[in-house]
Design an enzyme around this catalytic site. Structure first.
Site, PDB file in Angstrom:
ATOM      1  N   HIS A   1       0.828  -1.200   0.000  1.00 34.99           N
ATOM      2  CA  HIS A   1       0.000   0.000   0.000  1.00 34.99           C
ATOM      3  C   HIS A   1       0.865   1.253   0.000  1.00 34.99           C
ATOM      4  CE1 HIS A   1       0.939   0.978   4.183  1.00 34.99           C
ATOM      5  NE2 HIS A   1       0.883  -0.321   4.409  1.00 34.99           N
ATOM      6  N   ALA A   2       0.282   2.373  -0.389  1.00 41.27           N
ATOM      7  CA  ALA A   2       1.001   3.643  -0.402  1.00 41.27           C
ATOM      8  C   ALA A   2       1.221   4.162   1.021  1.00 41.27           C
ATOM      9  CB  ALA A   2       0.224   4.657  -1.240  1.00 41.27           C
TER      10      ALA A   2
ATOM     11  N   GLU B   1      -1.775  -6.960   7.186  1.00 40.26           N
ATOM     12  CA  GLU B   1      -0.479  -6.820   7.843  1.00 40.26           C
ATOM     13  C   GLU B   1      -0.407  -7.751   9.054  1.00 40.26           C
ATOM     14  OE1 GLU B   1       2.603  -6.604   8.099  1.00 40.26           O
ATOM     15  OE2 GLU B   1       2.848  -4.479   7.564  1.00 40.26           O
TER      16      GLU B   1
END
Length: 203
Positions: free
Chosen positions: A13-14, A86
Site C-alpha cells: 500500500h502507499a 499486515e
C-alpha cells in the site's frame, strides 16, 4: 490444482500518516497521506499495459484505498482478502520502534533474533503471516488460472512471502531484499509458488 501459470504482482500500500511518523500500524486502520494517494495514482499509470486482469487487496483501509487509486487507471475487477492483512503487532501497535527500544530494553532485539518466530506481545508470528499469505496467493492462482493478478498488501506479507521463497531465515543480519514501493512478481503453477522477479520499478 491448475496446471496453468498465474502471475501475481505484489505491491505494498502507499504511504500512510503512521508510516510517516514511523508508528507501528499492524492491523489498525490508518489513512494514506496526500503524497501516498498521488503515488498510488502514478502506480496505476505505470501498471497500465502490463497485462493485469484483476486486483486482489487486503481488506484494511490503506490497502483498499491504494487499490482504488491504482484502479482509477486500470479499471479492473477488485476483490478483498483478509488473509493479506499486515502482521498483527498486538500490544506494540501505536508505538514506534524507538519508543519500544527505550521503554522495553532488549525486547525488540530478542524478537528479531527469533527470525520466523518473531511475535510481538499479544500479536501473531511471522510464520502465521506466511501461512495465511501463501494460502491467499494459492487460492487466487487456483481461482484465476493463467491470469495476471495485482495483489495490494503490506510489508509483513511481502517480507514473509519473499523471505520464504528465497529460503532466508528472516534474521536482521540477512538484510532486506526488497526495495520500497516496487513490484514483486510471484508465479504460481500447480499449487507451487516461485519468485519471478523482485524489485520491478513502479514508475
Amino acid at each position: 490444482m491448475s496446471a496453468e501459470r498465474t502471475l501475481l504482482g505484489l505491491i505494498r500500500h502507499a504511504e500512510t500518516e503512521w508510516n510517516r511518523a514511523r508508528i507501528i500500524q499492524g492491523q489498525e486502520d490508518t489513512v494514506l497521506t496526500p503524497e501516498g494517494r498521488e503515488a498510488a495514482r502514478g502506480w496505476g499509470r505505470s501498471l497500465a499495459g502490463r497485462g493485469y486482469e484483476r486486483i486482489i487487496a487486503s481488506d484494511l483501509t490503506r490497502a483498499r484505498d491504494t487499490a482504488d487509486l491504482v484502479n482509477e487507471t486500470l479499471r479492473l475487477p477488485v476483490a478483498y482478502d483478509c488473509r493479506l492483512r499486515e502482521q498483527d503487532w498486538g500490544r506494540w501497535v501505536g508505538s514506534t520502534v524507538r519508543e519500544l527500544r527505550a521503554n522495553q530494553p532488549g525486547a525488540v532485539e530478542y524478537q528479531e533474533a527469533m527470525g520466523w518466530e518473531f511475535r510481538p506481545p499479544g500479536g501473531e508470528s511471522r510464520v502465521d503471516v506466511l501461512e495465511r499469505s501463501l494460502n491467499a496467493l494459492r487460492d487466487a492462482a487456483e481461482r484465476y488460472p493463467g491470469e495476471r493478478v495485482l495483489v495490494v498488501c503490506h510489508t509483513g506479507v511481502l517480507m514473509a512471502v519473499t523471505h520464504h521463497l528465497l529460503a532466508m531465515e528472516y534474521l536482521p543480519e540477512e538484510g532486506n531484499p526488497l526495495q520500497p514501493y516496487h513490484l514483486h512478481r510471484v508465479a504460481a503453477k500447480g499449487g507451487v509458488l516461485t519468485l519471478d522477479k523482485l524489485n520491478e520499478p513502479l514508475a
